[in-house]
Motif scaffolding. Structure first.
Motif, PDB file in Angstrom:
ATOM      1  N   ALA A 153       0.801  -1.195   0.073  1.00 52.39           N
ATOM      2  CA  ALA A 153       0.029   0.152  -0.051  1.00 52.39           C
ATOM      3  C   ALA A 153       0.835   1.473  -0.023  1.00 52.39           C
ATOM      4  CB  ALA A 153      -0.959   0.146   1.115  1.00 52.39           C
ATOM      5  N   LEU A 154       2.109   1.115   0.694  1.00 55.01           N
ATOM      6  CA  LEU A 154       3.101   2.567   0.717  1.00 55.01           C
ATOM      7  C   LEU A 154       3.563   2.653  -0.599  1.00 55.01           C
ATOM      8  CD1 LEU A 154       4.852   4.375   2.332  1.00 55.01           C
ATOM      9  CD2 LEU A 154       6.237   2.505   2.757  1.00 55.01           C
ATOM     10  N   LEU A 155       4.085   1.527  -1.135  1.00 57.42           N
ATOM     11  CA  LEU A 155       4.534   1.548  -2.469  1.00 57.42           C
ATOM     12  C   LEU A 155       3.499   1.925  -3.344  1.00 57.42           C
ATOM     13  CD1 LEU A 155       6.875  -1.529  -2.376  1.00 57.42           C
ATOM     14  CD2 LEU A 155       7.556   0.702  -2.285  1.00 57.42           C
ATOM     15  N   GLY A 156       2.445   1.477  -3.609  1.00 57.67           N
ATOM     16  CA  GLY A 156       1.130   1.903  -4.329  1.00 57.67           C
ATOM     17  C   GLY A 156       0.976   3.326  -4.338  1.00 57.67           C
ATOM     18  N   ALA A 157       0.949   3.817  -3.194  1.00 61.65           N
ATOM     19  CA  ALA A 157       0.706   5.408  -2.949  1.00 61.65           C
ATOM     20  C   ALA A 157       1.722   6.053  -3.504  1.00 61.65           C
ATOM     21  CB  ALA A 157       0.756   5.700  -1.441  1.00 61.65           C
ATOM     22  N   ALA A 158       3.142   5.867  -3.582  1.00 61.63           N
ATOM     23  CA  ALA A 158       4.051   6.537  -3.985  1.00 61.63           C
ATOM     24  C   ALA A 158       4.212   6.295  -5.633  1.00 61.63           C
ATOM     25  CB  ALA A 158       5.660   5.615  -3.545  1.00 61.63           C
ATOM     26  N   LEU A 159       3.695   5.210  -6.063  1.00 60.97           N
ATOM     27  CA  LEU A 159       3.637   4.752  -7.446  1.00 60.97           C
ATOM     28  C   LEU A 159       2.535   5.586  -8.072  1.00 60.97           C
ATOM     29  CD1 LEU A 159       4.830   1.071  -7.543  1.00 60.97           C
ATOM     30  CD2 LEU A 159       5.905   3.009  -8.522  1.00 60.97           C
ATOM     31  N   GLY A 160       1.428   5.631  -7.222  1.00 62.66           N
ATOM     32  CA  GLY A 160       0.290   6.670  -7.780  1.00 62.66           C
ATOM     33  C   GLY A 160       0.468   7.963  -8.019  1.00 62.66           C
ATOM     34  N   ALA A 161       1.489   8.620  -7.358  1.00 62.18           N
ATOM     35  CA  ALA A 161       1.833   9.848  -7.574  1.00 62.18           C
ATOM     36  C   ALA A 161       2.677   9.936  -8.886  1.00 62.18           C
ATOM     37  CB  ALA A 161       2.739  10.441  -6.427  1.00 62.18           C
ATOM     38  N   LEU A 162       3.011   8.962  -9.502  1.00 65.15           N
ATOM     39  CA  LEU A 162       3.699   9.327 -10.878  1.00 65.15           C
ATOM     40  C   LEU A 162       2.674   8.682 -11.797  1.00 65.15           C
ATOM     41  CD1 LEU A 162       7.042   7.440  -9.650  1.00 65.15           C
ATOM     42  CD2 LEU A 162       6.618   9.765  -9.854  1.00 65.15           C
ATOM     43  N   GLY A 163       1.823   8.114 -11.587  1.00 59.15           N
ATOM     44  CA  GLY A 163       0.822   7.846 -12.446  1.00 59.15           C
ATOM     45  C   GLY A 163       0.413   6.409 -12.619  1.00 59.15           C
ATOM     46  N   TRP A 164      -0.575   5.867 -13.371  1.00 62.30           N
ATOM     47  CA  TRP A 164      -1.002   4.583 -13.454  1.00 62.30           C
ATOM     48  C   TRP A 164      -0.174   3.656 -14.182  1.00 62.30           C
ATOM     49  CZ3 TRP A 164      -4.426   3.228  -9.705  1.00 62.30           C
ATOM     50  CH2 TRP A 164      -5.443   4.263  -9.380  1.00 62.30           C
ATOM     51  N   PRO A 165       0.395   3.969 -15.157  1.00 60.33           N
ATOM     52  CA  PRO A 165       1.455   3.213 -15.533  1.00 60.33           C
ATOM     53  C   PRO A 165       2.253   2.736 -14.777  1.00 60.33           C
ATOM     54  CG  PRO A 165       1.139   4.902 -17.205  1.00 60.33           C
ATOM     55  CD  PRO A 165       0.442   5.268 -15.962  1.00 60.33           C
ATOM     56  N   ALA A 166       2.711   3.480 -13.659  1.00 56.07           N
ATOM     57  CA  ALA A 166       3.944   3.255 -12.810  1.00 56.07           C
ATOM     58  C   ALA A 166       3.256   2.064 -11.687  1.00 56.07           C
ATOM     59  CB  ALA A 166       4.255   4.415 -11.998  1.00 56.07           C
ATOM     60  N   VAL A 167       1.987   2.555 -11.425  1.00 57.54           N
ATOM     61  CA  VAL A 167       1.329   1.596 -10.369  1.00 57.54           C
ATOM     62  C   VAL A 167       1.178   0.154 -11.095  1.00 57.54           C
ATOM     63  CG1 VAL A 167      -0.943   1.197  -9.467  1.00 57.54           C
ATOM     64  CG2 VAL A 167       0.048   3.345  -9.468  1.00 57.54           C
ATOM     65  N   LEU A 168       0.845   0.165 -12.309  1.00 56.67           N
ATOM     66  CA  LEU A 168       0.761  -1.187 -13.099  1.00 56.67           C
ATOM     67  C   LEU A 168       2.052  -2.036 -12.979  1.00 56.67           C
ATOM     68  CD1 LEU A 168      -1.101  -3.153 -14.640  1.00 56.67           C
ATOM     69  CD2 LEU A 168      -0.469  -1.989 -16.851  1.00 56.67           C
ATOM     70  N   ALA A 174      11.789  -3.752  -5.011  1.00 60.67           N
ATOM     71  CA  ALA A 174      12.756  -3.704  -6.459  1.00 60.67           C
ATOM     72  C   ALA A 174      11.813  -3.377  -7.413  1.00 60.67           C
ATOM     73  CB  ALA A 174      13.297  -5.059  -6.537  1.00 60.67           C
ATOM     74  N   GLY A 175      10.492  -3.938  -7.253  1.00 61.11           N
ATOM     75  CA  GLY A 175       9.513  -3.768  -8.568  1.00 61.11           C
ATOM     76  C   GLY A 175       9.021  -2.270  -8.603  1.00 61.11           C
ATOM     77  N   ALA A 176       9.005  -1.693  -7.639  1.00 59.84           N
ATOM     78  CA  ALA A 176       8.553  -0.476  -7.329  1.00 59.84           C
ATOM     79  C   ALA A 176       9.501   0.442  -8.218  1.00 59.84           C
ATOM     80  CB  ALA A 176       8.374   0.154  -5.968  1.00 59.84           C
ATOM     81  N   PHE A 177      10.896   0.149  -7.635  1.00 61.92           N
ATOM     82  CA  PHE A 177      11.965   1.035  -8.209  1.00 61.92           C
ATOM     83  C   PHE A 177      12.371   0.866  -9.500  1.00 61.92           C
ATOM     84  CE2 PHE A 177      12.303   1.957  -4.017  1.00 61.92           C
ATOM     85  CZ  PHE A 177      12.709   3.520  -3.766  1.00 61.92           C
ATOM     86  N   LEU A 178      11.962  -0.654 -10.058  1.00 60.76           N
ATOM     87  CA  LEU A 178      12.085  -0.767 -11.478  1.00 60.76           C
ATOM     88  C   LEU A 178      10.964   0.093 -12.353  1.00 60.76           C
ATOM     89  CD1 LEU A 178      13.742  -2.508 -13.631  1.00 60.76           C
ATOM     90  CD2 LEU A 178      12.530  -4.439 -12.918  1.00 60.76           C
ATOM     91  N   ALA A 179       9.804   0.117 -11.565  1.00 57.98           N
ATOM     92  CA  ALA A 179       8.640   0.560 -12.318  1.00 57.98           C
ATOM     93  C   ALA A 179       8.945   2.021 -12.372  1.00 57.98           C
ATOM     94  CB  ALA A 179       7.531   0.630 -11.679  1.00 57.98           C
ATOM     95  N   VAL A 180       9.779   2.655 -11.515  1.00 58.11           N
ATOM     96  CA  VAL A 180      10.233   4.046 -11.688  1.00 58.11           C
ATOM     97  C   VAL A 180      11.189   4.342 -12.815  1.00 58.11           C
ATOM     98  CG1 VAL A 180      11.252   6.091 -10.497  1.00 58.11           C
ATOM     99  CG2 VAL A 180       9.523   4.698  -9.323  1.00 58.11           C
ATOM    100  N   ALA A 181      12.131   3.484 -12.871  1.00 58.68           N
ATOM    101  CA  ALA A 181      13.082   3.492 -13.945  1.00 58.68           C
ATOM    102  C   ALA A 181      12.544   3.459 -15.455  1.00 58.68           C
ATOM    103  CB  ALA A 181      14.225   2.534 -13.674  1.00 58.68           C
ATOM    104  N   LEU A 182      11.560   2.350 -15.206  1.00 50.98           N
ATOM    105  CA  LEU A 182      10.908   2.060 -16.677  1.00 50.98           C
ATOM    106  C   LEU A 182      10.058   3.361 -17.352  1.00 50.98           C
ATOM    107  CD1 LEU A 182       9.662  -1.544 -16.321  1.00 50.98           C
ATOM    108  CD2 LEU A 182      11.551  -0.739 -17.545  1.00 50.98           C
ATOM    109  N   ILE A 183       9.309   3.972 -16.356  1.00 48.45           N
ATOM    110  CA  ILE A 183       8.734   5.172 -16.889  1.00 48.45           C
ATOM    111  C   ILE A 183       9.311   6.182 -16.917  1.00 48.45           C
ATOM    112  CG2 ILE A 183       6.475   4.166 -15.821  1.00 48.45           C
ATOM    113  CD1 ILE A 183       6.708   6.591 -13.802  1.00 48.45           C
TER     114      ILE A 183
END
Length: 175
Positions: A115-130, A164-173
């Motif tokens: 949930a914490l990581l989802g909130a942080a990813l949500g601030a970047l957009g839905w592709p990051a969340v996915l 790791a998945g959250a930070f990889l998502a940040v790098a990908l977007i």
């Protein structure tokens, strides 16, 4: 020790660059740096103890909420804060279903962390969340398969894979 400090500095610089170039970037970067350092601490604790301490997750969540609220106020983008809350509920809720249904190694600590990581990813957009919601599973697959073939207990430390998945998502977007 210098190698660890260098890696931490490099990770911090990368996160700051990827998140800081957005509108209201310094506050967004500050929130992600909190997530980075809490995530590293939580990953180490999870590997050693197979537990994710709630006080660390709660402190990181509070700091993230403050930075995201500041970001929303400074940029007049309330939708960022709303999307972060919705993403936290969606990702955390998905993991809660796994934890409640049983049969998986997802525990309530993983639910809180996701949930914490989802909130942080949500601030970047839905592709990051996915990406952030899906990437931990292929990252954890080699260890999970190894545990199955060696008939080891199924108490996989999933927290490091979530982080790791959250930070990889940040790098990908990207920025």
């Amino acid at each position: 020790m210098p190698l660890v400090c260098g890696a931490g500095a490099g990770a911090s610089a990368g996160v700051a660059r990827l998140t800081g170039e957005r509108p209201g970037g310094p506050l967004l970067a500050a929130g992600w740096l909190v997530v980075l350092y809490a995530g590293v601490l939580l990953s180490v604790v999870d590997v050693v103890t197979r537990r994710l301490p709630t006080p660390v997750i709660a402190a990181a969540a509070l700091a993230l909420a403050v930075t995201l609220a500041g970001h929303a106020l400074s940029t007049a983008q309330a939708q960022t804060l709303i999307r972060a809350g919705l993403a936290a509920g969606a990702v955390g809720g998905g993991h809660l279903i796994f934890a409640v249904l049983g049969g998986s190694s997802v525990g309530l600590g993983d639910v809180r962390l996701s949930a914490l990581l989802g909130a942080a990813l949500g601030a970047l957009g839905w592709p990051a969340v996915l990406y952030g919601a899906l990437l931990p599973y292929p990252l954890a697959a080699p260890e999970a398969l190894m545990r199955l073939t060696l008939h080891r207990p199924r108490d996989l430390a999933f927290g490091p894979y979530l982080v790791a998945g959250a930070f990889l998502a940040v790098a990908l977007i990207g920025p």
